[in-house]
Design a protein around this motif. Sequence first.
Motif, short mmCIF file in Angstrom:
data_model
loop_
_atom_site.label_atom_id
_atom_site.label_comp_id
_atom_site.label_asym_id
_atom_site.label_seq_id
_atom_site.Cartn_x
_atom_site.Cartn_y
_atom_site.Cartn_z
N TYR A 1 0.95 -1.22 -0.04
CA TYR A 1 -0.07 0.12 -0.14
C TYR A 1 0.69 1.11 -0.09
CZ TYR A 1 -3.34 -3.55 1.13
OH TYR A 1 -4.21 -4.70 1.70
N LEU A 2 0.58 2.04 -0.89
CA LEU A 2 1.47 3.22 -1.02
C LEU A 2 0.67 4.56 -1.01
CD1 LEU A 2 3.86 2.46 -4.20
CD2 LEU A 2 4.17 2.22 -1.88
N ASP A 3 1.26 5.69 -0.56
CA ASP A 3 0.70 6.78 -0.47
C ASP A 3 1.05 7.83 -1.81
OD1 ASP A 3 -0.59 6.57 1.89
OD2 ASP A 3 0.77 8.08 2.88
N ALA A 4 0.19 8.10 -2.44
CA ALA A 4 0.48 8.97 -3.69
C ALA A 4 1.55 9.93 -3.56
CB ALA A 4 -0.92 9.53 -4.28
N ASP A 5 1.99 10.37 -2.89
CA ASP A 5 2.88 11.84 -2.54
C ASP A 5 4.33 11.19 -2.13
OD1 ASP A 5 1.88 10.93 -0.12
OD2 ASP A 5 2.21 13.30 0.57
N VAL A 6 4.49 10.02 -2.20
CA VAL A 6 6.15 9.68 -1.53
C VAL A 6 6.68 9.11 -3.11
CG1 VAL A 6 5.15 8.55 0.48
CG2 VAL A 6 5.29 7.18 -1.54
N GLU A 7 7.92 8.98 -3.04
CA GLU A 7 8.77 8.45 -4.03
C GLU A 7 9.40 7.35 -3.69
OE1 GLU A 7 11.05 11.29 -6.58
OE2 GLU A 7 10.44 12.79 -4.89
N ILE A 8 9.23 6.10 -4.45
CA ILE A 8 9.76 4.77 -4.18
C ILE A 8 10.10 3.90 -5.36
CG2 ILE A 8 7.81 3.45 -3.66
CD1 ILE A 8 9.40 1.86 -1.52
N GLY A 9 11.29 3.21 -5.45
CA GLY A 9 11.50 2.55 -6.93
C GLY A 9 11.20 1.22 -6.81
N ALA A 10 10.97 0.64 -7.97
CA ALA A 10 10.65 -0.89 -8.37
C ALA A 10 11.47 -1.80 -7.44
CB ALA A 10 10.72 -1.29 -9.83
N ASP A 11 12.93 -1.53 -7.40
CA ASP A 11 13.67 -2.46 -6.72
C ASP A 11 13.37 -2.66 -5.28
OD1 ASP A 11 16.03 -4.14 -6.90
OD2 ASP A 11 17.17 -2.94 -5.89
N ASP A 12 12.94 -1.38 -4.57
CA ASP A 12 12.68 -1.11 -3.32
C ASP A 12 11.39 -2.14 -3.10
OD1 ASP A 12 14.48 0.85 -2.20
OD2 ASP A 12 13.68 2.02 -3.73
N LEU A 13 10.49 -1.92 -3.88
CA LEU A 13 9.25 -2.97 -3.80
C LEU A 13 9.65 -4.47 -3.85
CD1 LEU A 13 6.63 -1.32 -5.65
CD2 LEU A 13 7.43 -0.79 -3.36
N ARG A 14 10.71 -4.73 -4.71
CA ARG A 14 11.11 -6.01 -4.71
C ARG A 14 12.10 -6.41 -3.63
NH1 ARG A 14 13.72 -4.06 -9.83
NH2 ARG A 14 12.06 -4.52 -11.43
N ARG A 15 12.68 -5.81 -2.88
CA ARG A 15 13.14 -6.16 -1.70
C ARG A 15 12.19 -6.23 -0.43
NH1 ARG A 15 18.65 -5.47 -1.89
NH2 ARG A 15 19.53 -4.35 -3.91
N LEU A 16 11.26 -5.39 -0.45
CA LEU A 16 10.07 -5.25 0.81
C LEU A 16 9.41 -6.80 0.39
CD1 LEU A 16 8.51 -1.97 0.44
CD2 LEU A 16 10.15 -2.88 2.26
N ALA A 17 9.03 -7.36 -0.94
CA ALA A 17 8.39 -8.40 -1.20
C ALA A 17 9.25 -9.67 -0.61
CB ALA A 17 8.11 -8.44 -2.53
N ALA A 18 10.60 -9.41 -0.91
CA ALA A 18 11.58 -10.63 -0.53
C ALA A 18 11.38 -10.95 0.99
CB ALA A 18 13.03 -10.30 -1.04
N ALA A 19 11.51 -9.68 1.79
CA ALA A 19 11.48 -9.75 3.34
C ALA A 19 10.26 -10.27 3.77
CB ALA A 19 11.53 -8.07 3.78
N LEU A 20 9.10 -10.22 3.30
CA LEU A 20 7.89 -10.79 3.53
C LEU A 20 8.01 -12.27 3.41
CD1 LEU A 20 5.24 -8.65 2.34
CD2 LEU A 20 5.68 -8.91 4.63
N ARG A 21 8.99 -12.78 2.63
CA ARG A 21 8.91 -14.42 2.65
C ARG A 21 9.94 -14.92 3.57
NH1 ARG A 21 9.08 -12.38 -3.03
NH2 ARG A 21 6.88 -12.74 -3.75
N GLU A 22 10.40 -14.24 4.63
CA GLU A 22 11.21 -14.72 5.65
C GLU A 22 10.13 -15.16 6.58
OE1 GLU A 22 13.96 -11.95 7.14
OE2 GLU A 22 14.73 -11.31 5.02
N PRO A 23 10.40 -16.25 7.48
CA PRO A 23 9.56 -16.92 8.41
C PRO A 23 9.12 -15.92 9.49
CG PRO A 23 11.36 -18.38 8.01
CD PRO A 23 11.59 -17.20 7.20
N GLY A 24 7.80 -15.85 9.84
CA GLY A 24 7.25 -14.99 10.84
C GLY A 24 7.23 -13.66 10.50
N VAL A 25 7.57 -13.17 9.25
CA VAL A 25 7.34 -11.63 8.89
C VAL A 25 6.25 -11.45 8.37
CG1 VAL A 25 8.40 -9.72 7.92
CG2 VAL A 25 9.90 -11.48 8.99
N LEU A 26 5.40 -10.53 8.97
CA LEU A 26 4.05 -10.23 8.30
C LEU A 26 3.95 -8.99 7.56
CD1 LEU A 26 1.72 -11.84 10.97
CD2 LEU A 26 2.76 -13.08 9.06
#
Length: 285
Positions: A88-113
Amino acid sequence: MDTHGVISVVVPAHNEAAVIGRLLRGLVTDARPGEFEIVVVPNGCTDDTERVAASVGEPVRVVPVASAGKYGALRAGDAHTTGDIVIYLDADVEIGADDLRRLAAALREPGVLAVAPERLVATARSSWTVRWYYDFWQQLPVVREGLFGRGVIAVSREARRRLLALPDVMGDDLAASVTFAPDERRVVPDTRVVVHAPRTLGDLVRRRVRSVTATTQLQRSMPKAVHAARTTRADLLGVVSRSPTTAPKLAVFLAVTALTRWRARRPIHSGDFTTWLRDESSRAV
């Protein structure tokens, strides 16, 4: 980086025509085919938010809703997602595609929600009082560790059920943060979101009044969780102890906090938890 399937992105947007193109183009430029589905939900807009978002093209899909309200927009966008991970993103921030990939990867670690990126508050165009306020604010333990105040939160499919069960509150990002225990949430290193600060002290106070009002509202339904996220006197002194040069900035922080609490008394006493005091200066591009 293998993301094991599509990453869903939901962007609620109310009159964000000036800035939403900046966010979306930053994501789409480096996106791989089929990697993201980006659902933008213009809600109650009276500007060109819908047109600007639609002009970006694939993988952006625009799902407008008539009524203004972030709560309804988030849920409307969520209903159109298919990925196991939703960001979920606020429209007024700036973030890149690679940052989203890293966030997604972190969510695949056990116990991280739930996860969020590290925060960079852009204050180059702000007054010195605003810069000093944020210089101090960002060093507070609850600010460093919480998921709020970043305009980004990424959650697993399991975690989405908790978010969707939250009440309609003004402080949605704080509510999302305290919903997860410290061992269930994480700020992911080497990721970054740019959050644009207000330019003037008046705009900062408006933003902070909204925050105080929202925190008060949330405390009524989640008192223990919100209390744990509060800043203590020991936290303030700890910042100065670690970095004595921040003492003058503490004075600015305390002055803004006192003014903000005084200004927030009226909406709190009247039970006004719907008026959204928006800072327009940070959206000037």
